[in-house]
Write a protein that holds these residues in place. Structure first.
Motif, PDB file in Angstrom:
ATOM      1  N   GLU A 265       0.821  -1.213   0.000  1.00  0.00           N
ATOM      2  CA  GLU A 265       0.000   0.000   0.000  1.00  0.00           C
ATOM      3  C   GLU A 265       0.852   1.260   0.000  1.00  0.00           C
ATOM      4  OE1 GLU A 265      -3.203  -0.171  -0.331  1.00  0.00           O
ATOM      5  OE2 GLU A 265      -3.259  -2.363  -0.179  1.00  0.00           O
ATOM      6  N   ASP A 266       2.167   1.090   0.217  1.00  0.00           N
ATOM      7  CA  ASP A 266       3.029   2.261   0.372  1.00  0.00           C
ATOM      8  C   ASP A 266       4.371   2.013  -0.325  1.00  0.00           C
ATOM      9  OD1 ASP A 266       3.991   4.708   1.203  1.00  0.00           O
ATOM     10  OD2 ASP A 266       4.591   3.984   3.190  1.00  0.00           O
ATOM     11  N   PRO A 267       4.406   2.120  -1.662  1.00  0.00           N
ATOM     12  CA  PRO A 267       5.668   1.880  -2.368  1.00  0.00           C
ATOM     13  C   PRO A 267       6.701   2.960  -2.064  1.00  0.00           C
ATOM     14  CG  PRO A 267       3.986   2.690  -3.882  1.00  0.00           C
ATOM     15  CD  PRO A 267       3.298   2.428  -2.584  1.00  0.00           C
ATOM     16  N   ARG A 268       7.846   2.544  -1.566  1.00  0.00           N
ATOM     17  CA  ARG A 268       8.910   3.475  -1.219  1.00  0.00           C
ATOM     18  C   ARG A 268      10.248   2.973  -1.724  1.00  0.00           C
ATOM     19  NH1 ARG A 268       7.941   7.494   2.459  1.00  0.00           N
ATOM     20  NH2 ARG A 268       5.813   7.521   3.296  1.00  0.00           N
ATOM     21  N   SER A 269      11.136   3.910  -2.031  1.00  0.00           N
ATOM     22  CA  SER A 269      12.468   3.569  -2.496  1.00  0.00           C
ATOM     23  C   SER A 269      13.239   2.915  -1.357  1.00  0.00           C
ATOM     24  CB  SER A 269      13.190   4.827  -2.964  1.00  0.00           C
ATOM     25  OG  SER A 269      14.535   4.538  -3.282  1.00  0.00           O
ATOM     26  N   VAL A 276       7.503   6.296  -3.974  1.00  0.00           N
ATOM     27  CA  VAL A 276       7.702   6.078  -5.401  1.00  0.00           C
ATOM     28  C   VAL A 276       6.351   6.210  -6.096  1.00  0.00           C
ATOM     29  CG1 VAL A 276       8.434   4.443  -7.173  1.00  0.00           C
ATOM     30  CG2 VAL A 276       9.652   4.536  -4.992  1.00  0.00           C
ATOM     31  N   GLN A 277       6.295   7.051  -7.116  1.00  0.00           N
ATOM     32  CA  GLN A 277       5.066   7.253  -7.856  1.00  0.00           C
ATOM     33  C   GLN A 277       4.886   6.103  -8.862  1.00  0.00           C
ATOM     34  OE1 GLN A 277       2.877   9.698  -7.076  1.00  0.00           O
ATOM     35  NE2 GLN A 277       4.360  10.123  -5.431  1.00  0.00           N
ATOM     36  N   VAL A 278       3.772   5.381  -8.707  1.00  0.00           N
ATOM     37  CA  VAL A 278       3.508   4.221  -9.543  1.00  0.00           C
ATOM     38  C   VAL A 278       2.135   4.373 -10.190  1.00  0.00           C
ATOM     39  CG1 VAL A 278       3.344   1.709  -9.618  1.00  0.00           C
ATOM     40  CG2 VAL A 278       4.864   2.797  -7.947  1.00  0.00           C
ATOM     41  N   VAL A 322       7.791   0.123 -12.754  1.00  0.00           N
ATOM     42  CA  VAL A 322       8.701   1.192 -12.355  1.00  0.00           C
ATOM     43  C   VAL A 322       9.912   0.583 -11.656  1.00  0.00           C
ATOM     44  CG1 VAL A 322       8.965   3.284 -10.982  1.00  0.00           C
ATOM     45  CG2 VAL A 322       6.784   2.810 -12.123  1.00  0.00           C
ATOM     46  N   ALA A 323      11.096   0.906 -12.145  1.00  0.00           N
ATOM     47  CA  ALA A 323      12.333   0.432 -11.530  1.00  0.00           C
ATOM     48  C   ALA A 323      12.750   1.406 -10.438  1.00  0.00           C
ATOM     49  CB  ALA A 323      13.422   0.294 -12.584  1.00  0.00           C
ATOM     50  N   ASP A 324      12.922   0.901  -9.217  1.00  0.00           N
ATOM     51  CA  ASP A 324      13.357   1.751  -8.102  1.00  0.00           C
ATOM     52  C   ASP A 324      14.866   1.888  -8.111  1.00  0.00           C
ATOM     53  OD1 ASP A 324      13.696   3.076  -5.667  1.00  0.00           O
ATOM     54  OD2 ASP A 324      13.730   1.174  -4.571  1.00  0.00           O
ATOM     55  N   GLY A 325      15.590   0.784  -8.085  1.00  0.00           N
ATOM     56  CA  GLY A 325      17.042   0.857  -8.099  1.00  0.00           C
ATOM     57  C   GLY A 325      17.662  -0.341  -7.416  1.00  0.00           C
ATOM     58  N   PHE A 333      11.407  -3.241  -7.918  1.00  0.00           N
ATOM     59  CA  PHE A 333      10.512  -2.779  -8.973  1.00  0.00           C
ATOM     60  C   PHE A 333       9.104  -2.701  -8.395  1.00  0.00           C
ATOM     61  CE2 PHE A 333      14.044  -4.799 -11.031  1.00  0.00           C
ATOM     62  CZ  PHE A 333      14.263  -4.089 -12.195  1.00  0.00           C
ATOM     63  N   PHE A 334       8.292  -1.858  -9.004  1.00  0.00           N
ATOM     64  CA  PHE A 334       6.889  -1.751  -8.606  1.00  0.00           C
ATOM     65  C   PHE A 334       6.018  -1.851  -9.852  1.00  0.00           C
ATOM     66  CE2 PHE A 334       9.244   0.632  -5.358  1.00  0.00           C
ATOM     67  CZ  PHE A 334       8.834  -0.047  -4.222  1.00  0.00           C
ATOM     68  N   ALA A 335       5.106  -2.830  -9.854  1.00  0.00           N
ATOM     69  CA  ALA A 335       4.179  -3.008 -10.968  1.00  0.00           C
ATOM     70  C   ALA A 335       2.858  -2.327 -10.615  1.00  0.00           C
ATOM     71  CB  ALA A 335       3.952  -4.491 -11.249  1.00  0.00           C
ATOM     72  N   GLY A 336       2.484  -1.321 -11.403  1.00  0.00           N
ATOM     73  CA  GLY A 336       1.218  -0.647 -11.185  1.00  0.00           C
ATOM     74  C   GLY A 336       0.102  -1.378 -11.918  1.00  0.00           C
TER      75      GLY A 336
END
Length: 521
Positions: A265-269, A276-278, A322-325, A333-336
Motif C-alpha cells: 500500500e506504500d511503495p517506497r524507495s 515512489v510514484q507508480v 517502475v524500476a526503483d534501483g 521494482f513496482f508493478a502498477g
C-alpha cells in the motif's frame, strides 16, 4: 522511411528514394528448403529453422568484406508455431550476418535518425556486405523495390519489420515483436535466402500452442531465497497475453537470484525511503536479491540499463513497471495494476529467468467463500457456504470440504471429500521433496509461512490410479511437542470430483488461511 545509401570506391554518393513503391500483394513464404517455386501455406505444419534461443547468432565472420550481395525480396508470414522473416538475395550465397535483440531507441544507420518500430521487443537482422541498390555500374540499380515496412500475414508475434539501414554495404532490418521470444536462423540456396523463425512461445512454458500462465495465481506474498554467487540482471521485458500480463527478469551467472513479490500500500524507495510514484490503483512490489552492480558484471555479460518505467500496449491490467534501483544487492521494482489481481511466480532456466504473471481475473473469480470455520488443529479457513464440512468425530473439524454431503469413515484412506486439510507430524522438507509425476512447483508464502504448491500426476506408485491429477499445498509450521509439523491441503482429480473447479476453490481457500487460530499448539 527513406532509404539511405553511401557508396565508396573513392567517392561518396548519396541516394535517397523519396517514397516506397506500391507494395505487391502479400506473398506466401516459400518452403525452406524445397525446390524453387514450391509454396508453403501458413496453416501447414512446418518446423522452425535453426536451434531457437534468445542469444545473438552470427555467421560468416560478421561483418565480412568483399563484394556486396544484392537484396531482391523481403517477406514475412505466420506459421503454426512461429512467424517467419526472409531476406532473399541475388547470387549463390548469403553474406555474413548477425541476428540479435537490441534495446530501443531504434536508429537508422548513417543518419542516426530515430525510427519508430511497433513492438515491445526488437530483433535486429544485419547482413554484410549487402545492399538493396547496386552501385557498381554507371547508374544505380535498385535490386529491391518492395516495402521498407511490412507485417506478417497470419502472424502472432511479429508486429512489423522495418528497414533500418542500407549504408556502406551494411543492410539492417529491425523486427518488432510483442515480447522477447526464442528465434532460429539459417540460410538456404537456390535462391539465396536468410531465414529467421520467431517462435510464438516465449519458452517460458516449454511447449507450443496457447501460452499459459506459470501458475494458478494468488494474492498472498511469494518469496524464494537466493543461492550461490551473485548474478547480473541482463534484461527486463513485458508482454500482454490472453488472460494475463507477463513480467520477465532475465539473469546471468552461476548463482541464482532470489525474489520477494507481494502487494504493498506504500511503495517506497529502498535506498532513500522516499515514496515512489507508480501508475495504477494497486501496486505489486517486486524485489530481486543476490544481484551484482552493473559495473561488476562479468566480461561479456551486458547488464540491463533500461528505462525507469516500462509500459506495454494491448493491456489494461499492467499499467507500468517502475524500476526503483539496485541497493546492497537488492533490485526493487513496482508493478502498477488496475486493481488487486492474482499473480503467479516461477523460476525458469536456460537462460535464468524470474517470471511473474498477473492474471486478468479477480481474486477468487467465480469462487464465493461465504463461511469460516476454525479447526482445533490450529487454523481458520473460509470455505463455500453451500459446501459440507466434517463435524470432527473421526478427524478434527474443518478438515474435509465437499460440495456434497459425506461421512468420514474411521481408520481408512478412502477419499470422500473434494478438499482435505490436515496438520501432519512430518517435516516440511520431507513433505515437499520431489516425487515422480510432479508437473509444476511454486514456492510462496501463506500467512507469513514458507509454503509450496505442487501439481502432480500419479504414476501408479501411490494410492491413486495412473494419470490422476492432484494439487497440494504444504505450509511449514513451528515444531510441536512431538517434533516437526506441516499443514497439508490438497484436492485429487478422482472421477467423482470436479477437479478443475476444486483447484479454484482450494486456491481461494488458501488465500484466507489463518494459522494463528485454534485451540491446539
Amino acid at each position: 522511411m527513406m532509404r539511405l545509401l553511401l557508396a565508396g570506391l573513392g567517392a561518396s554518393t548519396l541516394l535517397v528514394t523519396a517514397g516506397a513503391p506500391t507494395a505487391p500483394p502479400p506473398t506466401v513464404v516459400p518452403t525452406e528448403p524445397g525446390p524453387p517455386g514450391t509454396l508453403q501455406s501458413a496453416d501447414q505444419p512446418l518446423p522452425p529453422v535453426g536451434n531457437p534461443g534468445t542469444g545473438t547468432v552470427e555467421a560468416g565472420d560478421f561483418p565480412a568484406g568483399g563484394s556486396a550481395a544484392y537484396l531482391t525480396d523481403v517477406r514475412a508470414a505466420g506459421h503454426q508455431d512461429f512467424d517467419r522473416f526472409v531476406l532473399e538475395f541475388e547470387g549463390d550465397e548469403v553474406p555474413s550476418y548477425r541476428v540479435g535483440y537490441v534495446e530501443p531507441p531504434i536508429t537508422e544507420d548513417g543518419s542516426g535518425r530515430q525510427v519508430g518500430v511497433a513492438g515491445s521487443a526488437f530483433l535486429q537482422v544485419r547482413v554484410s556486405p549487402a545492399s538493396g541498390v547496386d552501385l557498381s555500374g554507371e547508374q544505380p540499380r535498385e535490386t529491391y523495390t518492395g516495402r521498407e515496412q511490412l507485417t506478417a500475414p497470419g502472424g502472432q508475434v511479429i508486429t512489423e519489420a522495418v528497414q533500418t539501414g542500407d549504408f556502406e554495404s551494411m543492410l539492417a532490418w529491425t523486427i518488432g515483436l510483442e515480447e522477447r521470444v526464442p528465434f532460429g536462423v539459417t540460410t538456404f540456396s537456390d535462391p539465396s535466402r536468410l531465414v529467421v523463425d520467431v517462435l510464438h512461445q516465449p519458452g517460458e512454458d516449454g511447449g507450443s500452442g496457447t501460452l499459459e500462465p506459470v501458475g494458478q495465481g494468488g494474492t498472498a506474498d511469494v518469496d524464494a531465497e537466493a543461492t550461490g554467487s551473485p548474478v547480473t540482471l541482463t534484461d527486463v521485458r513485458l508482454g500482454a497475453h490472453d488472460g494475463f500480463d507477463r513480467i520477465v527478469f532475465e539473469l546471468a551467472g552461476d548463482g541464482e537470484a532470489g525474489y520477494e513479490v507481494g502487494y504493498t500500500e506504500d511503495p517506497r524507495s529502498q535506498g532513500s525511503g522516499e515514496p515512489v510514484q507508480v501508475p495504477g490503483d494497486t501496486t505489486l512490489g517486486i524485489t530481486l536479491t543476490n544481484l551484482l552492480l552493473p559495473a561488476d558484471a562479468p566480461e561479456g555479460v551486458p547488464p540491463w540499463e533500461g528505462q525507469e518505467q516500462l509500459e506495454i500496449a494491448g493491456t489494461s491490467t499492467l499499467q507500468a513497471l517502475v524500476a526503483d534501483g539496485l541497493f546492497e544487492g537488492r533490485y526493487s521494482f513496482f508493478a502498477g495494476l488496475d486493481q488487486r489481481r492474482p499473480f503467479a511466480v516461477a523460476r525458469l532456466s536456460d537462460p535464468q529467468r524470474i517470471v511473474i504473471d498477473v492474471l486478468d481475473r479477480e481474486p477468487g473469480d467465480g469462487v464465493t467463500l461465504g463461511e469460516t470455520c476454525t479447526s482445533p488443529a490450529g487454523y481458520t479457513v473460509d470455505h463455500p457456504s453451500d459446501w459440507a464440512v466434517n463435524a470432527g468425530e473421526t478427524v478434527p473439524s474443518c478438515s474435509r470440504f465437499s460440495p456434497q454431503d459425506f461421512d468420514v469413515p474411521d481408520a481408512t484412506d478412502v477419499r470422500v471429500a473434494a478438499i482435505a486439510f490436515s496438520v501432519e507430524s512430518v517435516a516440511f522438507d520431507r513433505v515437499t521433496q520431489e516425487r515422480p509425476g510432479e508437473q509444476a512447483r511454486r514456492e510462496l508464502t501463506v500467512d507469513g509461512r514458507e509454503s509450496v504448491r505442487i501439481e502432480r500426476t500419479a504414476t501408479g506408485e501411490g494410492l491413486w490410479p495412473v494419470g490422476t491429477p492432484s494439487t497440494r499445498y504444504a505450509v511449514r509450521l513451528p515444531d510441536g511437542e512431538n517434533g516437526p509439523r506441516t499443514l497439508v491441503a490438497d484436492t485429487i482429480g478422482l472421477p467423482m470430483f470436479d477437479y478443475r473447479r476444486n483447484v479454484e476453490v482450494l486456491d481461494a481457500m488458501i488465500e484466507t488461511l489463518d494459522l494463528d487460530a485454534g485451540t491446539e499448539g
